[in-house]
Design an enzyme around this catalytic site. Structure first.
Site, mmCIF file in Angstrom:
data_model
loop_
_atom_site.group_PDB
_atom_site.id
_atom_site.type_symbol
_atom_site.label_atom_id
_atom_site.label_comp_id
_atom_site.label_asym_id
_atom_site.label_seq_id
_atom_site.Cartn_x
_atom_site.Cartn_y
_atom_site.Cartn_z
ATOM 1 N N LYS A 49 0.795 -1.215 -0.100
ATOM 2 C CA LYS A 49 -0.068 -0.001 -0.020
ATOM 3 C C LYS A 49 0.773 1.336 0.009
ATOM 4 O O LYS A 49 0.530 2.194 -0.772
ATOM 5 C CB LYS A 49 -0.934 -0.144 1.331
ATOM 6 N N GLN A 93 -4.241 -1.379 9.794
ATOM 7 C CA GLN A 93 -4.221 -3.010 9.072
ATOM 8 C C GLN A 93 -4.855 -3.992 10.073
ATOM 9 O O GLN A 93 -4.532 -4.068 11.142
ATOM 10 C CB GLN A 93 -2.741 -3.197 8.811
ATOM 11 N N ASP A 116 -10.545 3.079 4.428
ATOM 12 C CA ASP A 116 -11.126 1.514 4.287
ATOM 13 C C ASP A 116 -12.496 1.338 4.133
ATOM 14 O O ASP A 116 -12.883 0.339 3.723
ATOM 15 C CB ASP A 116 -10.640 0.801 5.415
#
Ligand code: NAP
Length: 277
Positions: A49, A93, A116
């Protein structure tokens, strides 16, 4: 011959659009990826990412904290990122170590920086049709279907899997496109009878061979979200033999996978625009 829907091809077009958009901005969107511990999969996802974000020219950093970081310390860090005017996107994460309450952590992220799209505010907006940051993998799937001109209006869409990160938000997005949506899961009776109804069949299970050729209607569109390691190979949830019955399919690897990071970066740019403009 069925169309092979390459996620690499679609991701490339997303990156090209983002590059153009970024060149017109007077600021550089900033992303912070927070990771606890050194779980190898999480290390590799966070690195990827960060790498893609930097390649695109975003201000990106991975904040790697020790595994034993307390929940309070993590919440303090998120609070400081929330109040930092220069930060546009925050991603924690998952999975988190078991001593940390992941739901609480997700809810602590400012919804406007939740790239997200997992915060209940964004989840609610997704279902009510409002302005929201959308979860990356489902948003990437819609982008693939759009790129290959797959019409969803009035179609039977069957999603196998009901997780908060893929199945449920995907159902909301498909419904938003006027598909008739069925969500199947581990308690579904006679899965094959359900999947054979599908014009568009999406598998997000995490079990190789979940969808066999006899479970697919001729000419269906197949989207495989599953990523399963079998020996030294990555395979999806749909048996490749089923591709021959489809009109279009996403391969594994190289289908949905490349879209998730692309959509994360699209969300970061979107979050920056909504917050700063
Ligand atoms: P998850 O949270 O484990 O959810 C799996 C879902 O599959 C559950 O809803 C479960 O039903 C259902 N299921 C399990 N066995 C089934 C069966 N035999 N028949 C029908 N449904 C069944 O997984 P996830 O996070 O959604 O991920 C799914 C897969 O997608 C995994 O392989 C993951 O690695 C992959 N993935 C890929 C990407 C990408 O970027 N390519 C992103 C995210 C996930 P219950 O709810 O009843 O338990």
């Amino acid at each position: 011959m069925p169309t092979r829907m390459s996620g690499h091809e679609v991701a490339k077009s997303v990156y090209a659009e983002l590059r153009e958009e970024l060149s017109s901005l007077a600021y550089t969107p900033a992303l912070r990826v927070v990771r606890l511990g050194e779980d190898p999969a999480s290390v590799s996802y966070t690195r990827l990412k960060d790498k893609r974000a930097k390649e695109l020219g975003l201000d990106s950093r991975v904040l790697a904290l020790p595994e034993e970081t307390t929940q309070e310390e993590l919440l303090d860090l998120i609070a400081s990122l929330n109040s930092d005017e220069d930060i546009d996107g925050i991603l924690v994460q998952l999975p988190l170590p078991s001593h940390v309450d992941a739901d609480l952590v997700i809810e602590s992220i400012a919804p406007e920086k939740d790239v997200d799209g997992f915060h209940p505010f964004n989840v609610g907006r997704l279902w009510t049709g409002g302005k929201a940051l959308r979860p990356c993998t489902p948003a990437g799937i819609l982008r693939i279907l759009d790129h290959f001109d797959i019409d969803l209006e009035g179609k039977e869409a069957v999603v196998v899997g009901r997780s908060n990160i893929v199945g449920k938000p995907l159902a909301a997005l498909l419904l938003g496109r006027n598909a008739t949506v069925t969500v199947a899961h581990s308690r579904t009776r006679d899965l094959g009878a359900v999947t054979r109804r599908a014009d568009v069949l999406i598998a997000a299970v995490g079990r190789p061979g979940t969808i066999t050729p006899d479970m697919v209607r001729d000419g269906a569109v197949l989207v495989d979200v599953g990523v399963n390691r079998v020996g030294d190979k990555l395979v999806g949830d749909i048996e490749p033999a089923a591709w021959d019955k489809s009109s279009a399919y996403t391969p594994v690897p190289g289908g949905v996978g490349p879209m998730t990071v692309a959509m994360l970066l699209a969300n970061t740019v979107q979050a920056a625009r909504w917050r700063r403009e």
